[in-house]
Design an enzyme around this catalytic site. Structure first.
Site, mmCIF file in Angstrom:
data_model
loop_
_atom_site.group_PDB
_atom_site.id
_atom_site.type_symbol
_atom_site.label_atom_id
_atom_site.label_comp_id
_atom_site.label_asym_id
_atom_site.label_seq_id
_atom_site.Cartn_x
_atom_site.Cartn_y
_atom_site.Cartn_z
ATOM 1 N N SER A 156 33.897 49.608 32.368
ATOM 2 C CA SER A 156 34.399 48.347 32.906
ATOM 3 C C SER A 156 34.026 47.271 31.889
ATOM 4 O O SER A 156 33.171 47.505 31.024
ATOM 5 C CB SER A 156 33.713 48.069 34.244
ATOM 6 O OG SER A 156 33.848 46.720 34.611
ATOM 7 N N TYR A 174 26.111 48.100 39.871
ATOM 8 C CA TYR A 174 27.377 48.443 39.210
ATOM 9 C C TYR A 174 27.293 48.123 37.716
ATOM 10 O O TYR A 174 27.635 48.934 36.861
ATOM 11 C CB TYR A 174 28.496 47.649 39.886
ATOM 12 C CG TYR A 174 29.901 47.956 39.410
ATOM 13 C CD1 TYR A 174 30.632 48.993 39.977
ATOM 14 C CD2 TYR A 174 30.506 47.185 38.421
ATOM 15 C CE1 TYR A 174 31.933 49.264 39.561
ATOM 16 C CE2 TYR A 174 31.801 47.453 37.992
ATOM 17 C CZ TYR A 174 32.516 48.482 38.569
ATOM 18 O OH TYR A 174 33.803 48.744 38.152
#
Ligand code: NAD
Length: 260
Positions: A142, A155
């Site tokens: 990401s 995350y």
């Protein structure tokens, strides 16, 4: 047809980005194992590929369950006799400030991303190393593999760690013809993102529109979400790349949100 005769296993492929990559790979000629925690969505996605004339099988697999991962990867090998591409894509999100974050929530997010990537990699390498064709491992990172945002500590930490795993696989895999790369998308409007728009609005005390404009898209060059097609095209490119020249890399696909 950039992936003819290839066998690919994609985790978290029942919906969202994983499903789009599975469809894209099938359209490029690959046999695709659609793996997901949810049997129902894995079967749905697999049937959609079959209905469109592609080759697919559904695999129920919780990527944090060592036994399920080993059995699931073995079932793909049994079906097609090879495994060329692993896309470790399964992921979840959790929105909370660090001081209020439950240990259990921290562990769950880190486990799905990191344990899941490790377990599926180990299971896939067994078959890739044993063949003389090598293979390719793609991790779904990401922009949060590169920078942080508030409220997403587990995350962000897990996505950064995936870059380390990717580079380790690139170093060890080279001798066996295995490449490894990390895809780093900006925001894509999947269920994972739709869910966090109201959650972030609540935590930050702003409207959902402001979350989209001022949090998610603020730093893009064109105030545009990254699309499923953008990520799929990159995933095809990385899988089909013909040599070890492209390994150990992270490729950011984010409309300029992050530039490296
Ligand atoms: P999504 O929620 O739409 O889909 C995720 C899929 O993973 C679901 O089908 C879910 O059932 C599956 N899954 C969850 N836990 C699992 C487990 N333990 N074992 C197996 N499968 C499991 O999410 P998405 O947006 O498509 O995200 C896919 C990946 O892309 C994730 O790794 C995510 O972090 C990453 N990503 C997403 C975005 C985005 O903006 N959507 C941006 C960057 C990276």
């Amino acid at each position: 047809m950039r992936m003819e005769n290839q066998v690919a296993l994609i985790t978290g492929a029942g919906r969202g980005i994983g499903r789009a990559i599975a469809q894209g790979y099938a359209e490029e000629g690959a046999c695709v194992a659609v793996a997901d925690l949810s049997t129902e969505t894995a079967q749905e996605a697999s049937q959609a590929i079959l209905a469109a004339g592609g080759e697919a099988m559904a695999v129920t697999m919780d990527v944090t369950d060592e036994h399920a991962v080993n059995a699931g990867v073995a079932s793909v090998y049994e079906r097609w006799g090879r495994l060329d591409v692993l896309v470790a894509n399964a992921g979840i999100q959790h929105i909370d400030p660090i001081d209020k974050l439950d240990f259990a929530d921290w562990r769950k997010v880190v486990s799905v991303h990191l344990d899941g990537a490790f377990l599926t990699t180990r299971a896939a390498l067994k078959y890739m190393y044993a063949s003389d064709r090598g293979g390719t491992v793609i991790y779904m990172g990401s922009v949060h593999s590169k920078e942080a945002s508030p409220l997403k500590a587990p995350y962000v930490a897990a996505k950064h760690a995936l870059a380390g795993l990717c580079r380790s696989v690139a170093k060890e895999g080279a001798a066996h013809g295995v490449r490894s790369n990390l895809i780093c998308p900006g925001f894509v409007r999947t269920p994972l993102v739709e869910k966090q728009i109201p959650e972030q609005a609540r935590e930050l005390g702003i409207s959902e529109d402001e979350v989209i404009r001022n949090v998610m898209l603020k730093q893009t060059v064109d105030q545009t979400f990254t699309t499923l097609e953008d990520v799929t095209e990159l995933a095809i490119h990385l899988a089909a790349f013909p040599s070890n020249a492209l390994t150990g890399q992270s490729v950011v696909v984010s409309h300029g949100w992050h530039m490296q």
